[in-house]
Design an enzyme around this catalytic site. Structure first.
Site, short mmCIF file in Angstrom:
data_model
loop_
_atom_site.label_atom_id
_atom_site.label_comp_id
_atom_site.label_asym_id
_atom_site.label_seq_id
_atom_site.Cartn_x
_atom_site.Cartn_y
_atom_site.Cartn_z
N GLY A 1 -49.51 104.20 21.63
CA GLY A 1 -48.23 104.73 21.14
C GLY A 1 -48.30 106.19 20.73
N ASP B 1 -54.56 98.27 31.02
CA ASP B 1 -53.85 98.49 29.75
C ASP B 1 -53.19 97.17 29.31
OD1 ASP B 1 -52.81 100.03 27.65
OD2 ASP B 1 -50.99 100.53 28.77
N ARG C 1 -42.65 109.35 31.23
CA ARG C 1 -41.38 108.78 31.71
C ARG C 1 -40.22 109.72 31.36
NH1 ARG C 1 -41.60 102.25 30.64
NH2 ARG C 1 -43.74 101.94 31.28
N LYS D 1 -40.24 105.71 17.76
CA LYS D 1 -41.33 105.36 16.84
C LYS D 1 -40.93 105.57 15.39
CE LYS D 1 -44.55 107.22 20.24
NZ LYS D 1 -44.58 106.04 21.06
N HIS E 1 -45.26 101.82 20.17
CA HIS E 1 -44.95 102.13 21.56
C HIS E 1 -43.50 102.59 21.73
CE1 HIS E 1 -48.42 99.32 22.27
NE2 HIS E 1 -48.73 100.33 23.05
P1 13P Z 1 -46.32 105.48 24.31
O1 13P Z 1 -45.20 104.52 24.47
O2 13P Z 1 -46.25 106.18 22.98
O3 13P Z 1 -46.43 106.46 25.42
O4 13P Z 1 -47.69 104.64 24.27
C1 13P Z 1 -48.31 104.23 25.48
C2 13P Z 1 -49.38 103.23 25.25
O5 13P Z 1 -49.82 102.97 24.16
C3 13P Z 1 -49.92 102.55 26.45
O6 13P Z 1 -50.86 101.58 26.13
O1 G3H Z 2 -47.93 100.23 26.30
C1 G3H Z 2 -47.46 99.98 27.40
C2 G3H Z 2 -47.34 101.02 28.43
O2 G3H Z 2 -46.38 101.97 28.06
C3 G3H Z 2 -47.10 100.41 29.78
O3 G3H Z 2 -45.79 99.99 29.89
O4 G3H Z 2 -45.98 97.57 30.49
O5 G3H Z 2 -43.89 98.89 30.99
O6 G3H Z 2 -46.00 99.29 32.30
P1 G3H Z 2 -45.40 98.86 30.99
ZN ZN Z 3 -50.38 100.56 24.30
#
Ligand code: 13P
Ligand code: G3H
Ligand code: ZN
Length: 316
Positions: A211, A81, A260, A183, A179
């Site tokens: 997000g 990710d 979370r 939002k 994210h």
């Molecule tokens: P959220 O913060 O809305 O859960 O989005 C997560 C995300 O896009 C991880 O790549």
């Molecule tokens: O978009 C990001 C994800 O919510 C992952 O978050 O980089 O804090 O692990 P992180």
């Molecule tokens: Zn993301």
């Protein structure tokens, strides 16, 4: 069974969206696998750079392998990710990942193209697919003028040129989400007109919605009632909009924040209600159950619940 992200996308495209969830520890992994087996849904495990640093690269992979031993019928892909170029190469070379995300969306268009193109070449040589990002993900708030809102969204013509020039396999698009827990203020909706316009330019290309947490009001209230201090006006994405988005090509829906919030609510309430307790396995067990329940619910909203048998047939 770890499968390619492409295989999941081929089965799901236009019909439902595959949930992509970030993991950082054992409890998240076990809740994730349990929930998806209960829902009979395929899924994508996402690993961020932060997760690799937090758990350690061998540990995060071992957690996933161990979870698979406990849930051998699960079908899922493993995805990096928000990778930078170096992390993408590390994941490609490891042989463990089904796909990587190169996030160069903060760069000017030409730079984004050049970086993404390099990652695509190296990934495709190893049979790994690439998600890229174009557009600026951001909170679309009520006091932002309509023109500004649209300027932040992914431009459909640019998206077409970007995909042609990079050869990326899926595209993260800015369609009104951002994210984290904060939002939107007030009621918002995804920009369906924009999703449809992008799909028209890129028919068949899986679109990715980052997000996508819903930030349930009830969850925020319970956290705050147990000593938390989250902004009570926080709003997320309406999960009842997932399936309409899926019908327009949104095939991967990223959810991290909501998980979370489940963790925070369970642990805050547990220690509030059991102030003399210090065995972390007790709230941990509650959390795994609650997270599995959350996954079942999300799978129903995404339309992926009950699809596992069809996926198994398609990949075997
Ligand atoms: P959220 O913060 O809305 O859960 O989005 C997560 C995300 O896009 C991880 O790549
Ligand atoms: O978009 C990001 C994800 O919510 C992952 O978050 O980089 O804090 O692990 P992180
Ligand atoms: Zn993301």
């Amino acid at each position: 069974m770890i499968v390619t992200t492409d295989a999941l996308f081929r089965v799901a495209y236009g019909k439902y969206a595959v949930g992509a969830y970030n993991i950082n520890n054992m409890e998240q992994a076990l809740g994730l696998f349990k929930g998806h087996m209960e829902a009979q849904a395929p899924f994508i495990i996402q690993i961020s750079k932060g997760a690799r640093k937090y758990a350690g690269i061998p540990m995060i992979e071992a957690i996933i392998r161990a979870a698979e031993q406990l849930y051998p019928d699960a079908i899922y892909a493993v995805h990096l990710d928000h990778g930078d170029e170096a992390t993408c190469y590390s994941c490609i070379d490891s042989g463990f990942y089904s796909s990587v995300m190169i996030d160069a969306s903060h760069e000017p268009f030409a730079q984004n193209v050049a970086i993404t193109r390099r990652v695509v070449e190296r990934a495709h040589a190893r049979g790994i697919s690439v998600e890229a990002e174009l557009g600026m993900l951001g909170g679309v708030e009520e006091d932002i003028a309509l023109d500004e809102k649209h300027a932040m969204l992914t431009d459909p013509d640019e998206a077409k040129a970007f995909v042609e020039q990079t050869g990326c396999d899926s595209l993260a698009v800015a369609i009104g989400t951002s994210h984290g827990a904060y939002k939107f203020k007030g009621q918002q909706s995804l920009h369906f007109d924009r999703i449809a316009a992008i799909q028209q330019k890129l028919p068949g290309l899986p679109l990715v919605m980052h997000g996508s947490s819903s930030v349930p009001q009830e969850e925020v209230q319970r956290i705050n009632a147990a000593g938390g201090a989250l902004d009570p006006s926080a709003r997320g994405v309406d999960e009842n909009e997932f399936q309409r988005a899926a019908s327009l090509g949104v095939t991967k829906v990223n959810i991290d924040t909501d998980g979370r919030l489940v963790w925070t609510r369970v642990h805050r309430e547990y220690f509030r209600d059991h102030p003399a307790e210090f065995d972390f396995r007790k709230p941990g067990a509650v959390y795994m159950e609650e997270y599995a329940r959350f996954i079942v619910h999300k799978s129903e909203k995404l339309g992926s619940a009950g699809e596992l048998a069809a996926v198994r047939e398609a990949v075997s």
